[in-house]
Design a protein around this motif. Structure first.
Motif, PDB file in Angstrom:
ATOM      1  N   ALA A   1       9.089  -4.006  -8.373  1.00  0.00           N
ATOM      2  CA  ALA A   1       7.638  -3.913  -8.205  1.00  0.00           C
ATOM      3  C   ALA A   1       7.067  -5.327  -8.261  1.00  0.00           C
ATOM      4  CB  ALA A   1       7.038  -3.045  -9.303  1.00  0.00           C
ATOM      5  N   ALA A   2       6.081  -5.596  -7.415  1.00  0.00           N
ATOM      6  CA  ALA A   2       5.465  -6.921  -7.360  1.00  0.00           C
ATOM      7  C   ALA A   2       4.068  -6.786  -6.772  1.00  0.00           C
ATOM      8  CB  ALA A   2       6.300  -7.864  -6.495  1.00  0.00           C
ATOM      9  N   GLY A   3       3.323  -7.849  -6.846  1.00  0.00           N
ATOM     10  CA  GLY A   3       2.013  -7.898  -6.223  1.00  0.00           C
ATOM     11  C   GLY A   3       2.067  -8.722  -4.951  1.00  0.00           C
TER      12      GLY A   3
ATOM     13  N   GLY B   1       0.816  -1.219   0.000  1.00  0.00           N
ATOM     14  CA  GLY B   1       0.000   0.000   0.000  1.00  0.00           C
ATOM     15  C   GLY B   1       0.843   1.259   0.000  1.00  0.00           C
ATOM     16  N   GLU B   2       0.433   2.224   0.832  1.00  0.00           N
ATOM     17  CA  GLU B   2       1.118   3.516   0.900  1.00  0.00           C
ATOM     18  C   GLU B   2       2.566   3.398   1.344  1.00  0.00           C
ATOM     19  OE1 GLU B   2      -1.896   2.963   2.283  1.00  0.00           O
ATOM     20  OE2 GLU B   2      -3.262   4.565   1.718  1.00  0.00           O
TER      21      GLU B   2
ATOM     22  N   ALA C   1       7.773   3.313 -11.439  1.00  0.00           N
ATOM     23  CA  ALA C   1       8.892   2.404 -11.169  1.00  0.00           C
ATOM     24  C   ALA C   1      10.237   3.111 -11.312  1.00  0.00           C
ATOM     25  CB  ALA C   1       8.811   1.192 -12.083  1.00  0.00           C
ATOM     26  N   THR C   2      10.306   4.117 -12.153  1.00  0.00           N
ATOM     27  CA  THR C   2      11.563   4.861 -12.352  1.00  0.00           C
ATOM     28  C   THR C   2      11.949   5.685 -11.129  1.00  0.00           C
ATOM     29  OG1 THR C   2      10.320   6.657 -13.379  1.00  0.00           O
ATOM     30  CG2 THR C   2      11.286   5.004 -14.856  1.00  0.00           C
ATOM     31  N   GLU C   3      11.032   5.839 -10.178  1.00  0.00           N
ATOM     32  CA  GLU C   3      11.305   6.605  -8.958  1.00  0.00           C
ATOM     33  C   GLU C   3      11.806   5.736  -7.809  1.00  0.00           C
ATOM     34  OE1 GLU C   3       8.313   9.950  -8.227  1.00  0.00           O
ATOM     35  OE2 GLU C   3       7.175   8.502  -9.445  1.00  0.00           O
ATOM     36  N   LEU C   4      11.850   4.430  -8.018  1.00  0.00           N
ATOM     37  CA  LEU C   4      12.266   3.520  -6.953  1.00  0.00           C
ATOM     38  C   LEU C   4      13.766   3.573  -6.709  1.00  0.00           C
ATOM     39  CD1 LEU C   4      10.193   0.335  -7.847  1.00  0.00           C
ATOM     40  CD2 LEU C   4       9.901   1.798  -5.844  1.00  0.00           C
ATOM     41  N   VAL C   5      14.155   3.301  -5.488  1.00  0.00           N
ATOM     42  CA  VAL C   5      15.551   3.108  -5.133  1.00  0.00           C
ATOM     43  C   VAL C   5      16.085   1.966  -6.011  1.00  0.00           C
ATOM     44  CG1 VAL C   5      17.034   2.300  -3.249  1.00  0.00           C
ATOM     45  CG2 VAL C   5      15.174   3.876  -2.760  1.00  0.00           C
ATOM     46  N   PRO C   6      17.346   2.046  -6.455  1.00  0.00           N
ATOM     47  CA  PRO C   6      17.897   0.947  -7.257  1.00  0.00           C
ATOM     48  C   PRO C   6      17.775  -0.403  -6.557  1.00  0.00           C
ATOM     49  CG  PRO C   6      19.383   2.829  -7.273  1.00  0.00           C
ATOM     50  CD  PRO C   6      18.299   3.145  -6.271  1.00  0.00           C
ATOM     51  N   HIS C   7      17.561  -1.425  -7.337  1.00  0.00           N
ATOM     52  CA  HIS C   7      17.476  -2.831  -6.899  1.00  0.00           C
ATOM     53  C   HIS C   7      16.165  -3.197  -6.224  1.00  0.00           C
ATOM     54  CE1 HIS C   7      21.647  -3.089  -8.041  1.00  0.00           C
ATOM     55  NE2 HIS C   7      21.923  -2.101  -7.210  1.00  0.00           N
ATOM     56  N   VAL C   8      15.199  -2.290  -6.226  1.00  0.00           N
ATOM     57  CA  VAL C   8      13.870  -2.591  -5.687  1.00  0.00           C
ATOM     58  C   VAL C   8      12.989  -3.005  -6.854  1.00  0.00           C
ATOM     59  CG1 VAL C   8      11.843  -1.647  -4.521  1.00  0.00           C
ATOM     60  CG2 VAL C   8      14.131  -0.974  -3.772  1.00  0.00           C
TER      61      VAL C   8
ATOM     62  N   CYS D   1       4.762  -2.864  -3.576  1.00  0.00           N
ATOM     63  CA  CYS D   1       3.427  -3.177  -4.077  1.00  0.00           C
ATOM     64  C   CYS D   1       3.087  -2.310  -5.300  1.00  0.00           C
ATOM     65  CB  CYS D   1       2.431  -2.914  -2.957  1.00  0.00           C
ATOM     66  SG  CYS D   1       0.720  -3.205  -3.372  1.00  0.00           S
ATOM     67  N   GLN D   2       2.731  -2.968  -6.396  1.00  0.00           N
ATOM     68  CA  GLN D   2       2.358  -2.237  -7.608  1.00  0.00           C
ATOM     69  C   GLN D   2       1.125  -1.375  -7.370  1.00  0.00           C
ATOM     70  OE1 GLN D   2       2.079  -5.856  -9.881  1.00  0.00           O
ATOM     71  NE2 GLN D   2       3.888  -5.331 -11.086  1.00  0.00           N
ATOM     72  N   SER D   3       0.146  -1.898  -6.673  1.00  0.00           N
ATOM     73  CA  SER D   3      -1.067  -1.125  -6.357  1.00  0.00           C
ATOM     74  C   SER D   3      -0.722   0.049  -5.453  1.00  0.00           C
ATOM     75  CB  SER D   3      -2.111  -2.002  -5.682  1.00  0.00           C
ATOM     76  OG  SER D   3      -2.510  -3.041  -6.541  1.00  0.00           O
ATOM     77  N   GLY D   4       0.181  -0.169  -4.518  1.00  0.00           N
ATOM     78  CA  GLY D   4       0.615   0.898  -3.624  1.00  0.00           C
ATOM     79  C   GLY D   4       1.315   2.009  -4.382  1.00  0.00           C
ATOM     80  N   MET D   5       2.115   1.637  -5.371  1.00  0.00           N
ATOM     81  CA  MET D   5       2.778   2.652  -6.189  1.00  0.00           C
ATOM     82  C   MET D   5       1.740   3.516  -6.896  1.00  0.00           C
ATOM     83  SD  MET D   5       5.965   0.467  -7.727  1.00  0.00           S
ATOM     84  CE  MET D   5       6.292   1.679  -8.986  1.00  0.00           C
ATOM     85  N   ALA D   6       0.710   2.885  -7.429  1.00  0.00           N
ATOM     86  CA  ALA D   6      -0.359   3.640  -8.094  1.00  0.00           C
ATOM     87  C   ALA D   6      -1.083   4.529  -7.092  1.00  0.00           C
ATOM     88  CB  ALA D   6      -1.337   2.682  -8.767  1.00  0.00           C
ATOM     89  N   LEU D   7      -1.291   4.016  -5.885  1.00  0.00           N
ATOM     90  CA  LEU D   7      -1.990   4.751  -4.838  1.00  0.00           C
ATOM     91  C   LEU D   7      -1.269   6.043  -4.451  1.00  0.00           C
ATOM     92  CD1 LEU D   7      -4.466   4.461  -2.963  1.00  0.00           C
ATOM     93  CD2 LEU D   7      -2.970   3.276  -1.361  1.00  0.00           C
ATOM     94  N   VAL D   8       0.073   6.000  -4.434  1.00  0.00           N
ATOM     95  CA  VAL D   8       0.852   7.176  -4.038  1.00  0.00           C
ATOM     96  C   VAL D   8       1.380   7.956  -5.245  1.00  0.00           C
ATOM     97  CG1 VAL D   8       1.471   6.210  -1.797  1.00  0.00           C
ATOM     98  CG2 VAL D   8       3.015   5.875  -3.740  1.00  0.00           C
TER      99      VAL D   8
END
Length: 124
Positions: A105-107, A42-43, A96-103, A85-92
């Motif tokens: 996205a998944a469900g 989530g968030e 994916a380009t904003e993630l810390v390296p090596h993280v 969380c992919q849904s959490g990314m959409a929620l906030v």
């Protein structure tokens, strides 16, 4: 250490101190040779937006402890797998380009599907 059960951690609340605690537990388990996976639900996904910031960083640095960004780097170096969380990314509103390296996205379903019967699951 042969076939140690993995440690699977879900961070379910968008609080830096919870992620910090989850990372500490994950790094400790990885140091003992246990496979570790951490999923931000989530968030909580926003906690791994690059650059990472945490309100408690100054206090931790003043006490001689690592800040959250350093702890994430250490976890990655110790092969702790980090998932958001992919849904959490959409929620906030996060890409994916904003993630810390090596993280990655998944469900939640795919994360849970990898938790074995003998594995450990902790929720923060």
């Amino acid at each position: 250490m042969p076939d140690m059960p993995s440690l699977n951690i879900i961070v379910a609340v968008a609080e830096g101190r919870r992620l910090y605690a989850a990372l500490e537990a994950g790094v400790a388990a990885a140091a003992l040779g246990r496979p570790v996976r951490i999923f931000l639900q989530g968030e909580a996904a926003a906690l791994l937006r690059d650059p990472v910031r945490f309100a408690g960083d100054e206090t931790r640095r003043a006490a001689g402890q690592p800040d959250l960004a350093w702890l994430i780097e250490e976890a990655v170096a110790m092969e702790v797998a980090l998932f958001v969380c992919q849904s959490g990314m959409a929620l906030v509103g996060m890409a994916a380009t904003e993630l810390v390296p090596h993280v990655r996205a998944a469900g939640l379903v795919s994360f849970m599907a990898e938790v074995g019967v003998e594995d450990r699951l902790i929720v923060y």
